[in-house]
Scaffold this motif. Structure first.
Motif, PDB file in Angstrom:
ATOM      1  N   VAL A 413      40.657  66.124  -0.241  1.00  0.00           N
ATOM      2  CA  VAL A 413      39.772  66.231   0.920  1.00  0.00           C
ATOM      3  C   VAL A 413      39.919  65.005   1.812  1.00  0.00           C
ATOM      4  CG1 VAL A 413      37.339  66.148   1.588  1.00  0.00           C
ATOM      5  CG2 VAL A 413      38.112  67.819  -0.094  1.00  0.00           C
ATOM      6  N   ALA A 414      39.976  63.832   1.220  1.00  0.00           N
ATOM      7  CA  ALA A 414      40.116  62.613   2.017  1.00  0.00           C
ATOM      8  C   ALA A 414      41.423  62.619   2.807  1.00  0.00           C
ATOM      9  CB  ALA A 414      40.052  61.388   1.104  1.00  0.00           C
ATOM     10  N   ARG A 415      42.483  63.164   2.236  1.00  0.00           N
ATOM     11  CA  ARG A 415      43.763  63.254   2.972  1.00  0.00           C
ATOM     12  C   ARG A 415      43.686  64.289   4.080  1.00  0.00           C
ATOM     13  NH1 ARG A 415      48.773  64.194  -0.478  1.00  0.00           N
ATOM     14  NH2 ARG A 415      47.530  65.925  -1.248  1.00  0.00           N
ATOM     15  N   GLN A 416      42.929  65.366   3.858  1.00  0.00           N
ATOM     16  CA  GLN A 416      42.806  66.396   4.890  1.00  0.00           C
ATOM     17  C   GLN A 416      41.977  65.922   6.087  1.00  0.00           C
ATOM     18  OE1 GLN A 416      41.077  69.449   2.450  1.00  0.00           O
ATOM     19  NE2 GLN A 416      43.034  70.466   2.054  1.00  0.00           N
ATOM     20  N   PHE A 417      41.090  64.966   5.847  1.00  0.00           N
ATOM     21  CA  PHE A 417      40.213  64.454   6.904  1.00  0.00           C
ATOM     22  C   PHE A 417      40.350  62.936   6.987  1.00  0.00           C
ATOM     23  CE2 PHE A 417      38.371  68.389   5.292  1.00  0.00           C
ATOM     24  CZ  PHE A 417      38.213  69.113   6.465  1.00  0.00           C
ATOM     25  N   PRO A 418      41.498  62.447   7.464  1.00  0.00           N
ATOM     26  CA  PRO A 418      41.748  61.001   7.459  1.00  0.00           C
ATOM     27  C   PRO A 418      40.771  60.214   8.319  1.00  0.00           C
ATOM     28  CG  PRO A 418      43.427  62.176   8.722  1.00  0.00           C
ATOM     29  CD  PRO A 418      42.638  63.210   8.006  1.00  0.00           C
ATOM     30  N   ALA A 419      40.146  60.865   9.307  1.00  0.00           N
ATOM     31  CA  ALA A 419      39.141  60.173  10.128  1.00  0.00           C
ATOM     32  C   ALA A 419      37.748  60.286   9.533  1.00  0.00           C
ATOM     33  CB  ALA A 419      39.139  60.745  11.548  1.00  0.00           C
ATOM     34  N   GLY A 420      37.610  61.038   8.446  1.00  0.00           N
ATOM     35  CA  GLY A 420      36.315  61.231   7.810  1.00  0.00           C
ATOM     36  C   GLY A 420      36.053  60.181   6.747  1.00  0.00           C
ATOM     37  N   ARG A 421      34.866  60.251   6.182  1.00  0.00           N
ATOM     38  CA  ARG A 421      34.453  59.337   5.116  1.00  0.00           C
ATOM     39  C   ARG A 421      33.954  60.191   3.952  1.00  0.00           C
ATOM     40  NH1 ARG A 421      33.393  58.182   9.776  1.00  0.00           N
ATOM     41  NH2 ARG A 421      31.334  59.193   9.809  1.00  0.00           N
ATOM     42  N   VAL A 422      34.545  59.958   2.778  1.00  0.00           N
ATOM     43  CA  VAL A 422      34.264  60.782   1.605  1.00  0.00           C
ATOM     44  C   VAL A 422      33.631  59.921   0.524  1.00  0.00           C
ATOM     45  CG1 VAL A 422      35.251  62.275  -0.172  1.00  0.00           C
ATOM     46  CG2 VAL A 422      36.213  62.294   2.144  1.00  0.00           C
ATOM     47  N   LEU A 423      32.458  60.332   0.060  1.00  0.00           N
ATOM     48  CA  LEU A 423      31.836  59.731  -1.112  1.00  0.00           C
ATOM     49  C   LEU A 423      31.989  60.716  -2.258  1.00  0.00           C
ATOM     50  CD1 LEU A 423      30.066  57.645  -2.604  1.00  0.00           C
ATOM     51  CD2 LEU A 423      28.058  58.898  -1.758  1.00  0.00           C
TER      52      LEU A 423
END
Length: 637
Positions: A413-423
Motif C-alpha cells: 500500500v505504501a508503494r502504491q501511494f508514495p505521497a500518502g502516509r501509512v500507519l
C-alpha cells in the motif's frame, strides 16, 4: 505511412485522454470517428475494445480486438488487451495464450507479466511446454505477482515434469519413511533435481502448496541428511548443492512443517552439534552439512552461528546464512526498537499476541512491482455502478493498516501511494520486526510500523482517510466493538477494506478443528506436524488439506489452532454495516465470479446486494473460501 497518420495519432491521443479521465462517451466518439475515416485501424479498434471492456462489455472487446489482430498480429499490446477481455469472460486458456504471445513479442512488458500471473492463479490447468515453464520460472523469480499466487501451478508442473516424474513416483511409493530407515539419493535423481530451475525458483520464493510434492521433498530431505552425515570432504561441492540449499530455504519459509521421524530429528541435532563444534574450533565444514542442517533446524540455532558468516561459502549457502542468521538478527534489532502505541488490552488480545509472537506469518520474500495508484479512479473502475463518492485527495491520503502481520499489505500500500502516509499496527513484535526489515530492504519510507491493539486505536488521537483490516476482526473477542473502534477514527466519507471469515465457506475448517480437538492435539510445532500428517491421511478432510494455509506451520496454526475465531454470514454483515452507518461498495473477487453473479442477478447492476450475494453463496458455498473481502464507505456527516 499514411499522409493523415499524424492527425490520426493526435485524435487517438485525445481519445485516450478522455478515456483516462473517465469521459467514456467522448472517448468512444473519437475512436469511432477514426474508424469512419480508416476502417479497421488496429489501434482504434483496440482502444475502442478496451473502452468496451471498461464499461462491462468484454464480449464486444474480444470482437473489436480480434479484428485489430487480423490486421496487425504482431503488437504485444493488442494481445494483452485481448487477454484481459477473455479473462473476464472466463475463457482462461485463451486469455493465458494471449498473454504468452504478448510476452513472446515483448518479454519485458510489465502489464502483461502481471496479467499472465493473475491468469495462472485463476486457471485450473496450465500448459506444460518448456516455453511456458520458462515464463513461470521468470514470474516466480522476478515476482510478476506475489510468488505464493504462482506456487500451486508451479508445483503441478514440477510434479509432472517428465524428468522428475519417475523420481516423484518412487518417493511417493516409499512414503512414509520410518524410524531407522535410510534414503539413498541415486545419481539419476540428483541429476534431475540439479537442473530444475522451476523447482529451485519455487522453493526459494514461495511455500509448496501440494501434498504429493511435499511428500517427495520430505523424502529427499531425509536422503540429503543421510548423505551429509556421510560427507567428510569439506571441499566437495556436489552439483546438487543449489537444490539442497533451495530445499533448506523452503523449510525455513514453511517453518519446518514437513514431518520428520524421531530418528531424523536425532540425527539432525547430532549434525547441529558437529557444525557447532567445527564453528567454534575453526575446523572445515562441508557446505552440504549446512544445507542439510538448515532443512531441519534454523542455522541461527547453532552455537557459535556468528562464526559461520565469517567464512567463505558457495553462493547458495551464503544465501542460507543470510536467510537464517543475518536477517533474523536485523529483525530482532528492529523489534527491540519498535514503537508501542497502545497497551495490549484484555485476555483475548494477549492470547492472540502470544500466538503471533510464536508463529508470525507469512515469511515472504518478494513483492511484485507496482505503480502509483489513484484510489478514486481505482475504486470507480472496480465498482462503476456502486454509490462510491470520491475522496478527491489524489494520492495525499492517510491510511491505517489495522493488523499488518509481516507487512506484505502495508508495504504494498505504501508503494502504491508514495505521497500518502501509512500507519501499520499489529499485536506481534515478531511480525512487526519482519515487516520493518522488508520495508527497509525495499526502500519504502512512507510506512510506519508500530505495536498496537486494534481495540485501543481510538486513543491514538488520529483519524484516517482509508483503513484496511483484512483477516483481523474475526480474531477479536467482540468483532463489532472492534469494527466500531475503527469506524470511529475513519473520516467522514472515508473508505475501509475489510476481510471476514465466511461461516458457509469454513465448514470444512470447522470439521478439521473438531477432528483436532477430539484427538487432543496441542499447538506446538511437533503437534501441528502430527495433526497435519493425520489430516492428510483422512480423505474426508481433503478440502482443508488443499488450502494454502495448510502448508506452513505458522499458517496452519492460524487456520486450525487459532485461540479465537468468529465466522460470519452476509445477513449478519449487512446488520453490522447498518449499525456502523457504513455503505457497502462491493467484493474483491475474480472477474469470473463477478460474471457468474451478474448472469444470475442481472438486475443488480452494482453487484452490491448482500441479500442476493447470500443467495449466490448458498448456491456456490466456496465463493468466499478465503474470506469475504469488501470495500465500504463511511457516510458523510
Amino acid at each position: 505511412m499514411r499522409s493523415d497518420e499524424p492527425h490520426i495519432r493526435a485524435a487517438l491521443q485525445q481519445g485516450m485522454q478522455h478515456h483516462q479521465a473517465g469521459r467514456v462517451g467522448e472517448a468512444e466518439a473519437v475512436y469511432r470517428r477514426v474508424l469512419e475515416a480508416v476502417p479497421n485501424h488496429p489501434d482504434a479498434l483496440v482502444l475502442l475494445g478496451a473502452l468496451a471492456h471498461r464499461v462491462g462489455r468484454p464480449d464486444m472487446a474480444v470482437d473489436l480486438i480480434g479484428r485489430a489482430l487480423s490486421v496487425n498480429p504482431v503488437t504485444a499490446n493488442h494481445h494483452y488487451h485481448l487477454g484481459l477481455a477473455l479473462h473476464d469472460l472466463g475463457r482462461l486458456d485463451e486469455a493465458l495464450a494471449s498473454y504468452v504471445t504478448a510476452l513472446q513479442l515483448q518479454p519485458d512488458y510489465g502489464a502483461a507479466q502481471f496479467a499472465f500471473a493473475r491468469c495462472v492463479l485463476a486457471s485450473p490447468a496450465v500448459p506444460t511446454d518448456a516455453g511456458f515453464r520458462d515464463l513461470l520460472t521468470r514470474a516466480l523469480s522476478e515476482a510478476w505477482a506475489r510468488p505464493a499466487d504462482l506456487a500451486r501451478a508451479s508445483a503441478r508442473l514440477v510434479r509432472h515434469d517428465p524428468a522428475l516424474k519417475e523420481h516423484v513416483d518412487a518417493a511417493l511409493h516409499a512414503w512414509p519413511v520410518q524410524d531407522g530407515e535410510r534414503v539413498v539419493l541415486g545419481a539419476s535423481t540428483l541429476a534431475a533435481l540439479a537442473g530444475n530451475r522451476l523447482l529451485d525458483a519455487l522453493l526459494e520464493n514461495a511455500q509448496v502448496f501440494d501434498a504429493d510434492l511435499e511428500r517427495f521433498l520430505t523424502v529427499m530431505r531425509h536422503g540429503i541428511l543421510d548423505a551429509a552425515l556421510e560427507a567428510d570432504n569439506a571441499t566437495a561441492q556436489p552439483e546438487s548443492l543449489p537444490f539442497f540449499a533451495a530445499l533448506a530455504r523452503q523449510c525455513f519459509l514453511n517453518d519446518y512443517v514437513f514431518f520428520a521421524t524421531q530418528d531424523e530429528m536425532d540425527r539432525a541435532r547430532a549434525l547441529r552439534d558437529k557444525v557447532a563444534a567445527a564453528a567454534q574450533s575453526g575446523a572445515p565444514i562441508p557446505a552440504s552439512w549446512l544445507a542439510a542442517l538448515a532443512a531441519y533446524l534454523p542455522l541461527g540455532s547453532v552455537a557459535h552461528a556468528g562464526n559461520l558468516a565469517e567464512r567463505e561459502w558457495p553462493e547458495p549457502v551464503a544465501a542460507l546464512l543470510a536467510q537464517q542468521i543475518t536477517q533474523p538478527a536485523i529483525e530482532q534489532t528492529l523489534r527491540d526498537a519498535m514503537p508501542r502505541l497502545t497497551p495490549i488490552a484484555g485476555d483475548v488480545s494477549r492470547s492472540v499476541q502470544r500466538q503471533y509472537e510464536e508463529n508470525p506469518y507469512p515469511k515472504w520474500v518478494r513483492l511484485p512491482p507496482t505503480a502509483p495508484l489513484d484510489l478514486d479512479a481505482y475504486l470507480g473502475q472496480l465498482f462503476p455502478q456502486a454509490p462510491f463518492r470520491p475522496l478527491g485527495k489524489g494520492g495525499d491520503i492517510e491510511m491505517l493498516i489495522a493488523g499488518c502481520g509481516t507487512g506484505q499489505e502495508s508495504i504494498d500500500v505504501a508503494r502504491q501511494f508514495p505521497a500518502g502516509r501509512v500507519l501499520a499496527v499489529d499485536l506481534s513484535l515478531a511480525s512487526l520486526g519482519y515487516a520493518a526489515r522488508m520495508a527497509g530492504e525495499l526502500g519504502v519510507k512512507n510506512v510506519e510500523h508500530a505495536q498496537g491493539d486494534l481495540t485501543e486505536v481510538g486513543t491514538l488521537g488520529r483519524t484516517f482517510d482509508v483503513i484496511s483490516s483484512v483477516g483481523v476482526l474475526h480474531h477479536l473477542e467482540n468483532p463489532l466493538a472492534g469494527w466500531r473502534e475503527l469506524a470511529s477514527i475513519l473520516r467522514p466519507g472515508g473508505l475501509m477494506l475489510v476481510g471476514l471469515y465466511s461461516d458457509e465457506a469454513r465448514r470444512g475448517v470447522v470439521a478439521a478443528r473438531e477432528f483436532i480437538a477430539a484427538r487432543g492435539y496441542g499447538s506446538t510445532a511437533e503437534e501441528i506436524r502430527r495433526a497435519r500428517r493425520d489430516l492428510l491421511a483422512s480423505p474426508e478432510h481433503a478440502q482443508v488439506t488443499a488450502l494454502r494455509d495448510f502448508f506452513g506451520t505458522n499458517e496452519c496454526r492460524d487456520l486450525l489452532f487459532h485461540v479465537q475465531e468468529h465466522r460470519f454470514t452476509l445477513p449478519r454483515i449487512a446488520q453490522m454495516l447498518e449499525t456502523l452507518d457504513l455503505q457497502f461498495l462491493g467484493f474483491m473477487l475474480e472477474p469470473t465470479t463477478q460474471l457468474a453473479y451478474r448472469q444470475r442477478f442481472p438486475q443488480d447492476l452494482a453487484a452490491s446486494s448482500l441479500e442476493r450475494w447470500d443467495e449466490f453463496e448458498r448456491a456456490f458455498p466456496q465463493t468466499f473460501a478465503g474470506m469475504y473481502v469488501f470495500w465500504v464507505q463511511k457516510r458523510r456527516e
